[in-house]
Design a protein around this motif. Structure first.
Motif, PDB file in Angstrom:
ATOM      1  N   GLY A 183       0.797  -1.220   0.000  1.00 24.11           N
ATOM      2  CA  GLY A 183       0.000   0.000   0.000  1.00 24.11           C
ATOM      3  C   GLY A 183       0.827   1.265   0.000  1.00 24.11           C
ATOM      4  O   GLY A 183       0.279   2.370   0.096  1.00 24.11           O
ATOM      5  N   VAL A 184       2.140   1.164  -0.134  1.00 24.29           N
ATOM      6  CA  VAL A 184       3.008   2.338  -0.212  1.00 24.29           C
ATOM      7  C   VAL A 184       2.810   3.013  -1.574  1.00 24.29           C
ATOM      8  O   VAL A 184       2.540   2.353  -2.579  1.00 24.29           O
ATOM      9  CB  VAL A 184       4.489   1.938  -0.016  1.00 24.29           C
ATOM     10  N   SER A 185       2.944   4.329  -1.621  1.00 21.75           N
ATOM     11  CA  SER A 185       2.752   5.087  -2.864  1.00 21.75           C
ATOM     12  C   SER A 185       3.729   4.640  -3.946  1.00 21.75           C
ATOM     13  O   SER A 185       4.946   4.617  -3.728  1.00 21.75           O
ATOM     14  CB  SER A 185       2.939   6.585  -2.595  1.00 21.75           C
ATOM     15  N   ASP A 237      11.331   3.554   7.627  1.00 23.48           N
ATOM     16  CA  ASP A 237      10.660   4.278   6.559  1.00 23.48           C
ATOM     17  C   ASP A 237      10.208   3.305   5.466  1.00 23.48           C
ATOM     18  O   ASP A 237      10.996   2.497   4.978  1.00 23.48           O
ATOM     19  CB  ASP A 237      11.608   5.321   5.954  1.00 23.48           C
ATOM     20  N   PRO A 238       8.932   3.368   5.063  1.00 20.89           N
ATOM     21  CA  PRO A 238       8.435   2.406   4.074  1.00 20.89           C
ATOM     22  C   PRO A 238       9.115   2.515   2.714  1.00 20.89           C
ATOM     23  O   PRO A 238       9.308   1.500   2.027  1.00 20.89           O
ATOM     24  CB  PRO A 238       6.938   2.725   3.971  1.00 20.89           C
ATOM     25  N   VAL A 239       9.489   3.734   2.293  1.00 16.40           N
ATOM     26  CA  VAL A 239      10.184   3.886   1.013  1.00 16.40           C
ATOM     27  C   VAL A 239      11.585   3.281   1.109  1.00 16.40           C
ATOM     28  O   VAL A 239      12.041   2.574   0.193  1.00 16.40           O
ATOM     29  CB  VAL A 239      10.257   5.371   0.597  1.00 16.40           C
ATOM     30  N   GLN A 240      12.278   3.536   2.224  1.00 17.12           N
ATOM     31  CA  GLN A 240      13.593   2.931   2.423  1.00 17.12           C
ATOM     32  C   GLN A 240      13.497   1.411   2.374  1.00 17.12           C
ATOM     33  O   GLN A 240      14.290   0.744   1.704  1.00 17.12           O
ATOM     34  CB  GLN A 240      14.186   3.366   3.764  1.00 17.12           C
ATOM     35  N   PHE A 241      12.505   0.849   3.078  1.00 19.00           N
ATOM     36  CA  PHE A 241      12.342  -0.605   3.083  1.00 19.00           C
ATOM     37  C   PHE A 241      12.036  -1.130   1.684  1.00 19.00           C
ATOM     38  O   PHE A 241      12.540  -2.177   1.269  1.00 19.00           O
ATOM     39  CB  PHE A 241      11.231  -0.997   4.053  1.00 19.00           C
ATOM     40  N   GLY A 242      11.212  -0.395   0.924  1.00 16.86           N
ATOM     41  CA  GLY A 242      10.890  -0.813  -0.434  1.00 16.86           C
ATOM     42  C   GLY A 242      12.118  -0.859  -1.327  1.00 16.86           C
ATOM     43  O   GLY A 242      12.320  -1.822  -2.086  1.00 16.86           O
ATOM     44  N   ILE A 243      12.963   0.169  -1.233  1.00 15.20           N
ATOM     45  CA  ILE A 243      14.162   0.219  -2.062  1.00 15.20           C
ATOM     46  C   ILE A 243      15.159  -0.866  -1.642  1.00 15.20           C
ATOM     47  O   ILE A 243      15.760  -1.538  -2.486  1.00 15.20           O
ATOM     48  CB  ILE A 243      14.819   1.617  -1.980  1.00 15.20           C
ATOM     49  N   GLY A 255       4.348   6.294  -6.651  1.00 16.24           N
ATOM     50  CA  GLY A 255       5.111   7.481  -7.029  1.00 16.24           C
ATOM     51  C   GLY A 255       6.299   7.707  -6.116  1.00 16.24           C
ATOM     52  O   GLY A 255       7.410   7.994  -6.577  1.00 16.24           O
ATOM     53  N   ASP A 256       6.090   7.587  -4.800  1.00 18.99           N
ATOM     54  CA  ASP A 256       7.201   7.757  -3.853  1.00 18.99           C
ATOM     55  C   ASP A 256       8.289   6.714  -4.092  1.00 18.99           C
ATOM     56  O   ASP A 256       9.488   7.018  -4.034  1.00 18.99           O
ATOM     57  CB  ASP A 256       6.691   7.640  -2.414  1.00 18.99           C
ATOM     58  N   LEU A 257       7.885   5.481  -4.352  1.00 21.17           N
ATOM     59  CA  LEU A 257       8.862   4.416  -4.582  1.00 21.17           C
ATOM     60  C   LEU A 257       9.612   4.633  -5.892  1.00 21.17           C
ATOM     61  O   LEU A 257      10.826   4.421  -5.962  1.00 21.17           O
ATOM     62  CB  LEU A 257       8.161   3.057  -4.591  1.00 21.17           C
ATOM     63  N   PHE A 258       8.888   5.058  -6.936  1.00 22.07           N
ATOM     64  CA  PHE A 258       9.548   5.344  -8.210  1.00 22.07           C
ATOM     65  C   PHE A 258      10.622   6.420  -8.044  1.00 22.07           C
ATOM     66  O   PHE A 258      11.768   6.250  -8.476  1.00 22.07           O
ATOM     67  CB  PHE A 258       8.513   5.812  -9.243  1.00 22.07           C
ATOM     68  N   ILE A 259      10.241   7.525  -7.425  1.00 25.64           N
ATOM     69  CA  ILE A 259      11.193   8.621  -7.246  1.00 25.64           C
ATOM     70  C   ILE A 259      12.308   8.202  -6.291  1.00 25.64           C
ATOM     71  O   ILE A 259      13.472   8.572  -6.475  1.00 25.64           O
ATOM     72  CB  ILE A 259      10.477   9.881  -6.721  1.00 25.64           C
ATOM     73  N   GLY A 260      11.959   7.420  -5.278  1.00 21.87           N
ATOM     74  CA  GLY A 260      12.969   6.954  -4.338  1.00 21.87           C
ATOM     75  C   GLY A 260      14.017   6.056  -4.963  1.00 21.87           C
ATOM     76  O   GLY A 260      15.125   5.929  -4.431  1.00 21.87           O
ATOM     77  N   GLY A 261      13.709   5.440  -6.087  1.00 24.36           N
ATOM     78  CA  GLY A 261      14.667   4.551  -6.738  1.00 24.36           C
ATOM     79  C   GLY A 261      15.666   5.247  -7.646  1.00 24.36           C
ATOM     80  O   GLY A 261      16.625   4.619  -8.104  1.00 24.36           O
ATOM     81  N   VAL A 262      15.486   6.542  -7.897  1.00 24.87           N
ATOM     82  CA  VAL A 262      16.351   7.243  -8.859  1.00 24.87           C
ATOM     83  C   VAL A 262      17.794   7.329  -8.359  1.00 24.87           C
ATOM     84  O   VAL A 262      18.737   6.906  -9.041  1.00 24.87           O
ATOM     85  CB  VAL A 262      15.791   8.642  -9.162  1.00 24.87           C
ATOM     86  N   VAL A 263      17.998   7.897  -7.159  1.00 27.33           N
ATOM     87  CA  VAL A 263      19.361   8.057  -6.636  1.00 27.33           C
ATOM     88  C   VAL A 263      20.027   6.696  -6.379  1.00 27.33           C
ATOM     89  O   VAL A 263      21.188   6.498  -6.760  1.00 27.33           O
ATOM     90  CB  VAL A 263      19.355   8.924  -5.354  1.00 27.33           C
ATOM     91  N   PRO A 264      19.334   5.716  -5.759  1.00 21.54           N
ATOM     92  CA  PRO A 264      19.953   4.394  -5.627  1.00 21.54           C
ATOM     93  C   PRO A 264      20.335   3.781  -6.972  1.00 21.54           C
ATOM     94  O   PRO A 264      21.378   3.118  -7.078  1.00 21.54           O
ATOM     95  CB  PRO A 264      18.864   3.570  -4.935  1.00 21.54           C
TER      96      PRO A 264
END
Length: 424
Positions: free
Chosen positions: A162-164, A351-357, A166-175
């Motif tokens: 259920g994490v966004s 952080d859910p985005v951190q965990f997703g990445i 969009g947030d996950l997509f953008i969060g993956g750019v720098v990694p």
């Protein structure tokens, strides 16, 4: 029910039943054992696919197929070669750079490994690169495709948690950029030690020509990331825009796609989409039983008995991912493991985005580790080298990717700064 589910699933995998069917059959057996109505099978599987977010999957896959058929990969490779081909081991760097750029079009590691490998592995071998090295560097670069948008595994993670998206997509750019840099440093060190050749330093004119030729392809990730980053479109809407853009480029700019080719491209996309959606549907039954039997709570308690430190917990989870990646496909691992680990992660306020990445990156390493290693299988086949030699050659790149994952664990801002700064 949990014993029947896990034992049945393991036995079905041992006899080479596809993961989606193994999940569904093991879940059905557990439901029957628990005396629950079989109608839950249809209800859960249908409901799991009734998701607006999941519409992005077929559209992004279709845009990837269209871009692949348009011939834009060749121009992307030439552009990457003009930028980094002059370094020691230049073709390896061009391989990684083009993999990073094309990953934003395909969203699939295996698709990226096939397209980049077909374009670059033969000329690399012809210029004196060892076949196992060419297979290893191409397979490693393909893992970036599941990190940079549009990433199908990230969409699956978003649906499960259920994490966004969009947030996950953008969060993956720098990694994704860090992954490329880590792989390029590793390639450079190996190239220097083995005396691999470097290309000619390009002129500004040749860089300009290569840039102009690749502009249509380079603009695709900008359309996707920019529209999501600035709130112009949702990820699902961006996937439709990507299809229209790819169709326009293929039909009217490159003129390499004809209208008569469209039905075949759609058919190929439908097959791939069916595989992904069937796995999600089957996993919904698995999730029902996992929740009912309180397996996540038991797993969380077991880990918390060892440590409650968020950093150590993520490192333990990474170790689980590295082992699981050797045994199952990336998408299957997300569907099976994340629901078990998610309550633990939330209880520790990770952080859910951190965990997703961390999840997608950690499990993506399984794409280059045998015996499952789909990307490594593909590139070893193109390089005509055996899997054992390819597995040895890929070890330094695996270490580099693990180090990047550890960086994200200890410095979560690498993954969270971009998406959260957009909200600020």
């Amino acid at each position: 029910m949990a014993t029947v589910l896990l034992t049945g699933f393991a036995l079905l995998l041992l006899v080479n039943v596809p993961v989606s069917f193994a999940l569904a059959l093991a879940s059905l057996a557990a439901l029957l054992y628990g005396g629950l109505p079989v109608t839950l099978v249809v209800q859960k599987m249908t409901a799991s696919m009734d998701s607006f977010v999941l519409l992005a999957v077929p559209f992004f896959l279709l845009s990837g197929h269209l871009m692949g058929r348009s011939g834009i990969a060749r121009d992307i490779v030439d552009f990457a070669d003009s930028l980094v081909g002059w370094l020691r081991g230049g073709l390896a760097h061009a391989n990684i750079a083009s993999g990073t750029l094309m990953g934003g079009m395909t969203g699939s590691a295996v698709a990226e490994a096939s397209s980049t490998g077909g374009a670059l592995i033969p000329p690399m071998i012809a210029k004196g690169y060892d076949p196992p090295f060419t297979a290893a560097v191409t397979a490693s670069a393909s893992t970036i495709a599941v990190m940079v948008p549009p990433s199908i595994p990230i969409i699956i993670f978003a649906v499960v948690t259920g994490v966004s998206v969009g947030d996950l997509f953008i969060g993956g750019v720098v990694p994704g950029i860090l992954m490329a840099l880590a792989l390029m440093v590793t390639s450079w060190l190996l190239a220097v030690s083995r005396g691999y050749p470097r290309g000619k330093r390009p002129s500004l004119g040749s860089i300009g020509r290569a840039t102009r030729a690749s502009l249509w392809g380079l603009f695709m990730p900008v359309v996707i990331i920019g529209s999501i980053r600035y709130g112009i479109a949702t990820p699902t809407e961006a996937s439709v825009v990507a299809v229209l853009y790819a169709l326009f480029v293929g039909l009217y700019v490159y003129r390499t796609i004809a209208w008569r080719d469209i039905p075949g491209i759609i058919r190929d996309t439908a097959v791939t989409t069916g595989i992904v959606m069937l796995m999600i549907a089957a996993a919904s039954l698995y999730g029902l039983i996992v929740t009912r039997e309180q397996i996540p709570q038991a797993a969380a308690q077991m880990i918390m008995d060892i440590t409650r430190d968020p950093y150590l917990v993520l490192i333990l989870i990474l170790c689980v991912y590295l082992i699981a990646g050797m045994l199952l496909d990336l998408g299957a691992n997300i569907i099976i493991l994340v629901p078990v680990l998610w309550p633990l992660v939330r209880s520790l306020q990770i952080d859910p985005v951190q965990f997703g990445i961390v999840t997608v990156l950690g499990l993506s390493i399984g794409l280059i580790t045998p015996p499952v290693g789909a990307s490594l299988f593909v590139t070893c086949g193109i390089a005509k080298t055996n899997l054992l030699d390819g597995s040895k050659a890929v070890l330094p790149f695996i270490v580099a990717l693990i180090l990047v994952t550890l960086l994200i664990i200890f410095f979560p801002g690498i993954a969270t700064w971009l998406p959260y700064s957009a909200k600020d």
